[in-house]
Design a protein around this motif. Structure first.
Motif, mmCIF file in Angstrom:
data_model
loop_
_atom_site.group_PDB
_atom_site.id
_atom_site.type_symbol
_atom_site.label_atom_id
_atom_site.label_comp_id
_atom_site.label_asym_id
_atom_site.label_seq_id
_atom_site.Cartn_x
_atom_site.Cartn_y
_atom_site.Cartn_z
ATOM 1 N N PHE A 1 0.869 -1.126 0.018
ATOM 2 C CA PHE A 1 -0.098 0.164 0.196
ATOM 3 C C PHE A 1 0.877 1.337 -0.046
ATOM 4 O O PHE A 1 1.993 1.237 0.874
ATOM 5 C CB PHE A 1 -0.973 -0.070 1.214
ATOM 6 N N VAL A 2 0.522 2.317 -0.664
ATOM 7 C CA VAL A 2 1.397 3.587 -0.385
ATOM 8 C C VAL A 2 -0.240 4.442 -0.127
ATOM 9 O O VAL A 2 -0.981 4.497 -0.407
ATOM 10 C CB VAL A 2 1.599 4.156 -1.934
ATOM 11 N N VAL A 3 0.145 5.001 0.832
ATOM 12 C CA VAL A 3 -0.734 5.845 1.614
ATOM 13 C C VAL A 3 -0.332 7.250 1.755
ATOM 14 O O VAL A 3 0.680 7.580 2.211
ATOM 15 C CB VAL A 3 -1.077 5.297 3.173
ATOM 16 N N CYS A 4 -1.050 8.409 1.532
ATOM 17 C CA CYS A 4 -0.726 9.668 1.715
ATOM 18 C C CYS A 4 -2.068 10.244 1.870
ATOM 19 O O CYS A 4 -3.142 10.213 1.732
ATOM 20 C CB CYS A 4 0.086 10.073 0.416
ATOM 21 N N SER A 5 -1.640 11.781 2.068
ATOM 22 C CA SER A 5 -2.917 12.723 2.525
ATOM 23 C C SER A 5 -2.550 13.976 1.837
ATOM 24 O O SER A 5 -1.740 14.405 1.449
ATOM 25 C CB SER A 5 -3.136 12.637 4.036
ATOM 26 N N ALA A 6 -3.776 14.875 1.747
ATOM 27 C CA ALA A 6 -3.882 16.208 1.206
ATOM 28 C C ALA A 6 -4.724 17.056 2.033
ATOM 29 O O ALA A 6 -5.621 16.158 3.016
ATOM 30 C CB ALA A 6 -4.141 16.158 -0.221
ATOM 31 N N ASN A 7 -4.810 18.141 1.690
ATOM 32 C CA ASN A 7 -5.771 18.881 2.823
ATOM 33 C C ASN A 7 -7.018 19.131 2.063
ATOM 34 O O ASN A 7 -8.031 19.612 2.906
ATOM 35 C CB ASN A 7 -5.133 20.518 2.716
ATOM 36 N N PHE B 1 -5.812 10.094 0.753
ATOM 37 C CA PHE B 1 -6.864 10.679 1.620
ATOM 38 C C PHE B 1 -6.833 12.108 1.724
ATOM 39 O O PHE B 1 -5.906 12.740 1.783
ATOM 40 C CB PHE B 1 -6.501 9.954 2.961
ATOM 41 N N ARG B 2 -7.963 12.631 1.964
ATOM 42 C CA ARG B 2 -8.294 14.053 2.558
ATOM 43 C C ARG B 2 -7.834 13.722 4.004
ATOM 44 O O ARG B 2 -8.098 12.654 4.702
ATOM 45 C CB ARG B 2 -9.492 14.457 2.400
ATOM 46 N N GLN B 3 -7.047 14.522 4.613
ATOM 47 C CA GLN B 3 -6.525 14.486 6.117
ATOM 48 C C GLN B 3 -7.582 13.768 7.057
ATOM 49 O O GLN B 3 -7.270 12.896 7.798
ATOM 50 C CB GLN B 3 -5.866 15.555 6.509
#
Length: 109
Positions: A32-38, A85-87
Motif C-alpha cells: 500500500f502507498v498511503v498519503c494525504s492532502a488538505n 486521503f483527505r487528512q
C-alpha cells in the motif's frame, strides 16, 4: 512501482507518504502507498499525477474508486495499491492502525 507512486504523489505536495509492506498479510497486493492532502481538489490532483506518471511508463491501474468525492481515492495497480486521503478521512479510516502488522516505510524525496 511503489517508488514511482510515491514520487508522483510528492510532486503534488502529498503529506505523510508511507509504504506499507503487505506481502505477508494479504494475497491481493504487495504494497500500500498511503498519503494525504488538505482538500478534495488536491486529493484528485495527486491521483491525476500518479495516473499520468505511471501511464508514461506503461503502467495502468486495474481499478480506481472515490475520485468524484475526493475524500479517499483508491488506485489499484495490482502489486501496489495507492490510497490518497483527505487528512480527516485518513485519520478516520486509520489504515496504518488497521494493518498495524505491516512494516511502514516513510517516503523521503
Amino acid at each position: 512501482m511503489k517508488e514511482a507512486i510515491c514520487a508522483a504523489a510528492s510532486e503534488k505536495k502529498a503529506r505523510d507518504i508511507v509504504t506499507m509492506d503487505m506481502r505477508e498479510l494479504t494475497p491481493t497486493t504487495d504494497y500500500f502507498v498511503v498519503c494525504s492532502a488538505n482538500t478534495a481538489t488536491q486529493v484528485r490532483a495527486i491521483a491525476d499525477n500518479i495516473e499520468e506518471k505511471l501511464a508514461e511508463s506503461g503502467a495502468h491501474f486495474l481499478h480506481k474508486e472515490g475520485y468524484r468525492e475526493g475524500e479517499w481515492i483508491l488506485m489499484d495497480y495490482g502489486d501496489v495499491v495507492a490510497h490518497i486521503f483527505r487528512q480527516e478521512a485518513r485519520e478516520y479510516y486509520a489504515l496504518e492502525h488497521l494493518w498495524a502488522d505491516a512494516a511502514l516505510t516513510p517516503y523521503e524525496d
